[in-house]
Design an enzyme around this catalytic site. Structure first.
Site, PDB file in Angstrom:
ATOM      1  N   CYS A 281       0.892  -1.153   0.000  1.00  0.00           N
ATOM      2  CA  CYS A 281       0.000   0.000   0.000  1.00  0.00           C
ATOM      3  C   CYS A 281       0.933   1.206   0.000  1.00  0.00           C
ATOM      4  O   CYS A 281       1.949   1.203   0.702  1.00  0.00           O
ATOM      5  CB  CYS A 281      -0.840  -0.023   1.274  1.00  0.00           C
ATOM      6  SG  CYS A 281      -2.089   1.253   1.285  1.00  0.00           S
TER       7      CYS A 281
ATOM      8  N   ASN B 269      -9.888   3.604   2.873  1.00  0.00           N
ATOM      9  CA  ASN B 269      -9.068   4.822   2.936  1.00  0.00           C
ATOM     10  C   ASN B 269      -8.259   5.048   1.657  1.00  0.00           C
ATOM     11  O   ASN B 269      -7.380   5.901   1.639  1.00  0.00           O
ATOM     12  CB  ASN B 269      -8.144   4.790   4.160  1.00  0.00           C
ATOM     13  CG  ASN B 269      -7.128   3.666   4.089  1.00  0.00           C
ATOM     14  OD1 ASN B 269      -7.199   2.812   3.210  1.00  0.00           O
ATOM     15  ND2 ASN B 269      -6.183   3.655   5.007  1.00  0.00           N
ATOM     16  N   HIS B 270      -8.549   4.313   0.609  1.00  0.00           N
ATOM     17  CA  HIS B 270      -7.851   4.534  -0.662  1.00  0.00           C
ATOM     18  C   HIS B 270      -8.539   5.649  -1.433  1.00  0.00           C
ATOM     19  O   HIS B 270      -9.767   5.741  -1.459  1.00  0.00           O
ATOM     20  CB  HIS B 270      -7.821   3.243  -1.478  1.00  0.00           C
ATOM     21  CG  HIS B 270      -6.935   2.198  -0.855  1.00  0.00           C
ATOM     22  ND1 HIS B 270      -6.993   0.876  -1.166  1.00  0.00           N
ATOM     23  CD2 HIS B 270      -5.965   2.321   0.089  1.00  0.00           C
ATOM     24  CE1 HIS B 270      -6.096   0.212  -0.452  1.00  0.00           C
ATOM     25  NE2 HIS B 270      -5.466   1.072   0.318  1.00  0.00           N
TER      26      HIS B 270
ATOM     27  N   LEU C  65      -8.012   9.123  -4.552  1.00  0.00           N
ATOM     28  CA  LEU C  65      -7.256  10.008  -5.439  1.00  0.00           C
ATOM     29  C   LEU C  65      -7.688  11.421  -5.073  1.00  0.00           C
ATOM     30  O   LEU C  65      -8.890  11.701  -4.996  1.00  0.00           O
ATOM     31  CB  LEU C  65      -7.593   9.711  -6.901  1.00  0.00           C
ATOM     32  CG  LEU C  65      -7.107  10.756  -7.907  1.00  0.00           C
ATOM     33  CD1 LEU C  65      -5.594  10.842  -7.928  1.00  0.00           C
ATOM     34  CD2 LEU C  65      -7.638  10.443  -9.298  1.00  0.00           C
TER      35      LEU C  65
ATOM     36  N   HIS D 179      -3.538   7.076  -3.344  1.00  0.00           N
ATOM     37  CA  HIS D 179      -3.275   6.117  -2.268  1.00  0.00           C
ATOM     38  C   HIS D 179      -3.980   4.808  -2.575  1.00  0.00           C
ATOM     39  O   HIS D 179      -5.207   4.737  -2.555  1.00  0.00           O
ATOM     40  CB  HIS D 179      -3.792   6.683  -0.924  1.00  0.00           C
ATOM     41  CG  HIS D 179      -3.585   5.759   0.240  1.00  0.00           C
ATOM     42  ND1 HIS D 179      -4.485   5.644   1.276  1.00  0.00           N
ATOM     43  CD2 HIS D 179      -2.575   4.900   0.529  1.00  0.00           C
ATOM     44  CE1 HIS D 179      -4.034   4.762   2.160  1.00  0.00           C
ATOM     45  NE2 HIS D 179      -2.885   4.296   1.733  1.00  0.00           N
TER      46      HIS D 179
ATOM     47  N   SER E 196      -2.335  17.049   3.472  1.00  0.00           N
ATOM     48  CA  SER E 196      -1.288  16.034   3.440  1.00  0.00           C
ATOM     49  C   SER E 196       0.060  16.738   3.404  1.00  0.00           C
ATOM     50  O   SER E 196       0.121  17.971   3.318  1.00  0.00           O
ATOM     51  CB  SER E 196      -1.450  15.162   2.194  1.00  0.00           C
ATOM     52  OG  SER E 196      -2.712  14.528   2.198  1.00  0.00           O
TER      53      SER E 196
ATOM     54  N   HIS F 124       3.383   7.415   8.053  1.00  0.00           N
ATOM     55  CA  HIS F 124       2.799   7.182   6.714  1.00  0.00           C
ATOM     56  C   HIS F 124       1.481   7.904   6.500  1.00  0.00           C
ATOM     57  O   HIS F 124       1.025   8.041   5.370  1.00  0.00           O
ATOM     58  CB  HIS F 124       2.602   5.685   6.480  1.00  0.00           C
ATOM     59  CG  HIS F 124       1.301   5.138   6.989  1.00  0.00           C
ATOM     60  ND1 HIS F 124       0.895   5.246   8.300  1.00  0.00           N
ATOM     61  CD2 HIS F 124       0.310   4.464   6.358  1.00  0.00           C
ATOM     62  CE1 HIS F 124      -0.273   4.655   8.448  1.00  0.00           C
ATOM     63  NE2 HIS F 124      -0.659   4.179   7.295  1.00  0.00           N
TER      64      HIS F 124
ATOM     65  N   LYS G 128     -13.260   8.608  -3.942  1.00  0.00           N
ATOM     66  CA  LYS G 128     -13.108   7.469  -3.032  1.00  0.00           C
ATOM     67  C   LYS G 128     -13.922   6.287  -3.529  1.00  0.00           C
ATOM     68  O   LYS G 128     -14.943   6.470  -4.166  1.00  0.00           O
ATOM     69  CB  LYS G 128     -13.661   7.832  -1.649  1.00  0.00           C
ATOM     70  CG  LYS G 128     -12.758   8.723  -0.859  1.00  0.00           C
ATOM     71  CD  LYS G 128     -13.281   8.916   0.531  1.00  0.00           C
ATOM     72  CE  LYS G 128     -12.318   9.739   1.348  1.00  0.00           C
ATOM     73  NZ  LYS G 128     -10.997   9.107   1.490  1.00  0.00           N
TER      74      LYS G 128
END
Lengths: 502, 120
Positions: free
Chosen positions: A117, A221-222, A224, A256, A407, A425, A501
């Protein structure tokens, strides 16, 4: 001498409140230690990198899990936990442990089910006003173009043999087939391909599970995200410029995702097979079945290491394919070649891995197997293994926050040697998904995001509540603790304006 | 218990508790064995994730029989599936793995109980 009470933090253990076994002592401004004699079986101390408020909000289980890791054979130095540490399976998320390759073990629980990941950051030469004009169209088109959610097919239609080529070649397979440039690979950790990957170590079942998933985002939680580097948030302009963040209000994209069902299958299968052999064949007792492991030098350990590198390569290919599709969408919306739009990769990092690396231990150079689970490698300037373009500034580090908060782009630094050059991370969760669903209301969240100029599309509304900013630690607190602890240095804070998401 | 645990995963993946339209072509027989009952349950539930990704279908359990044997435990199940919407996915949350964290299967006065933690 009596310790300053502010420098000692007790955590409550069942039936052992305020006991010596539950005592963490501050050893530096952002470093806390649980001594090796705190628990039976601990071979090394635990070290947690955190501010006072982060350590106070950390679940007690995190310390228990880091202490269990400290009991594993062959561990060297410390069992570390990063500032974003939270409860995981076996290892805590944010757990870092290095093992002697001859005496030590490899554990799927020290890498995570989502092998490799990771985060990819893509620069553009576009500015916030230019993107704001078409933000909704961009997000909507990206949402349509990039498969997200449960059970979606990926961007490639390939045969099992081609998938096995991807397992061997990683992102370079995609580049060889026209889905990227050589520079993309140079700007990816390990060049986007682990040389030790051996598809023979991977089951047909894992291949079958991953075959349709190259170029899928996943869910949870992935994400763009379209982000902006505003001038006031560029904290180290010289380094930012070297990394490609060099325009006021520059728009970047952060991705992510990981190795999807393929990596999950590899991890699950090997965890199960390690449970079969670790006691009966290798007499390895562990304190948690999720810490199932095998000697690294054993046939089982070597086979998992080869399969795990296949999953790493699959994840690099996955992010490469998604980036290719992002470039296509931007090109369609702006009617320009993506490279005219400055769409160059800044860097791609993995935060769920185990790698063989050279480190100095008590003045001696040693090869160590470094497990990083929810932790990012952060090589210092001048270190071997860094591409020439990053030699002077250190390895770029990408730490993703929540869709509300922002971020960070950071770099590795020399003081990071203390943690085998590893940093945080992400934000790290402070509440579970179910609790977040009960705490945050989707319609209110959507309204607040819209008021702040953040356009979000999600396959499932439920995931918006699960991923609310309040479900995570304060990202600023996390990166500040990482900087104070000497793990990495801040370069720029990136704020979200759009997010998709699964 | 095995069937209920499968249904719980199905609810997470689809975000719906009700029946899904079954595709008559998506029928499967499943046979698994393991020395430990709790690990047999994990392997059984992992099948739901495997089918979700490899067949892009969400399956339900039509019938299942779990038996104790001389070597441990085995199960026979009949599954039928519903294809995932190719444009929008199954609509729920993806499950990465069925973990062995806090895994517990026990027999109580009212029947069998299981605790299984999923990695989302």
């Amino acid at each position: 001498m009596q310790a300053d009470p502010a420098d000692v933090w007790y955590y409550r253990r069942k039936g052992a409140d305020m006991s010596a076994s539950g005592l963490l002592r501050r050893v530096d401004s952002a470093v806390w230690e649980l001594p090796a004699d705190s628990r039976p079986g601990m071979r090394v101390p635990v070290r947690v990198y955190a501010s006072t408020s982060l350590i106070e909000s950390m679940e007690e289980t995190v310390i228990d899990q880091a202490a269990n890791v400290a009991c594993l054979p062959g561990i060297v130095g410390y069992s570390f936990c990063m500032p974003d540490g939270h409860r995981g399976y076996g290892f805590p998320i944010g757990g870092v442990a290095a093992f002697d390759p001859e005496q030590g073990v490899i554990s799927p629980g020290g890498i995570g089910f989502d092998i490799n990941c990771g985060m990819r950051l893509i620069a553009t030469s576009l500015t916030e006003p230019q993107v704001r004009e078409v933000l909704h169209e961009l997000i909507d088109r990206l949402f349509q173009a990039i498969p997200a959610g449960v059970g979606r097919s990926g961007l490639l239609t390939i045969a099992p043999d081609q998938f096995r080529e991807i397992l061997r070649e990683g992102a370079r397979w995609c580049i060889r087939h026209g889905y990227g440039t050589e520079e993309d690979a140079e700007r990816t950790e390990d060049g986007g391909a682990l040389a030790g990957a051996d598809p023979q170590a991977v089951s047909d079942r894992a291949v079958e599970r991953g075959l349709n998933q190259v170029g899928t985002l996943g869910s949870g939680n992935h994400y763009l995200e379209i982000q902006v580097a505003r001038p006031e948030n560029v904290l180290d302009a010289r380094t930012a410029e070297i990394l490609g963040i060099d325009i006021p209000h520059q728009v970047v994209l952060m991705l992510h995702t990981g190795s999807r069902g393929f990596g999950h299958e590899v991890a699950s299968e090997y965890l199960r097979s390690f449970l079969d052999v670790m006691n009966s064949k290798y007499q390895l007792g562990v304190k948690d079945r999720e810490l199932a492991c095998a000697p690294f030098s054993s046939p089982e350990g070597q086979q998992y290491f080869a399969a795990m590198q296949c999953a790493m390569n699959m994840a690099f290919a996955n992010r490469q394919m998604i980036m290719h599709r992002i470039r296509e969408v931007f090109s369609e919306v702006f009617h320009r070649d993506p490279f005219d739009l400055g769409m160059r990769q800044v860097y791609d990092v993995t935060h769920n891995t185990a790698k063989l690396e050279e480190h100095l231990v008590e003045g001696q150079s040693r090869t160590l197997l470094v497990h990083r689970k929810g932790a990012t490698r952060a090589f210092a300037p001048g270190m071997p293994g860094l591409p020439e373009r990053f030699r002077d500034v250190g390895q770029p580090v990408i730490i993703g926050g929540s869709m509300e908060t922002g971020s960070y782009l950071l770099t590795g630094c020399a003081e990071g040697a203390a943690t085998f050059y590893t940093t945080a991370h992400g934000s790290g969760r402070v509440m579970g998904r179910r609790q977040a669903q009960r705490t945050f209301h989707v319609s209110q969240l959507q309204r607040e995001l819209a008021e702040r100029g953040i356009h979000v599309r999600a396959v499932s509304k439920k995931v918006l509540a699960e991923e609310a900013g309040g479900a995570y630690k304060d990202i600023d607190e996390v990166v500040n603790a990482a900087e104070r602890g000497g793990l990495s240095r801040k370069v720029a804070r990136l704020v979200p304006i759009g997010n998709i998401k699964g | 218990m095995f069937q209920d645990a499968w249904e719980a995963i199905r609810e997470v993946l689809t975000d719906t508790a009700g029946d899904l339209p079954v595709d008559p072509e998506l029928q499967r027989n499943l046979r698994l064995d393991d020395a430990e009952l709790d690990l047999l349950l994990v392997r059984f539930l992992q099948e739901a994730l495997f089918l979700k990704d490899s067949r892009r279908a969400i399956y339900r359990v039509d019938r299942i029989a779990v038996r104790q044997t001389a070597d441990g435990w085995n199960l026979d199940a009949r599954l039928s599936g519903c294809s995932v919407d190719p444009g929008g996915g199954a609509g729920g949350s993806d499950v990465k793995a069925v973990t062995v964290d806090q895994l517990c299967v026990k027999q109580s006065e009212t029947g069998w109980e299981a605790t299984v933690v999923l990695d989302l």
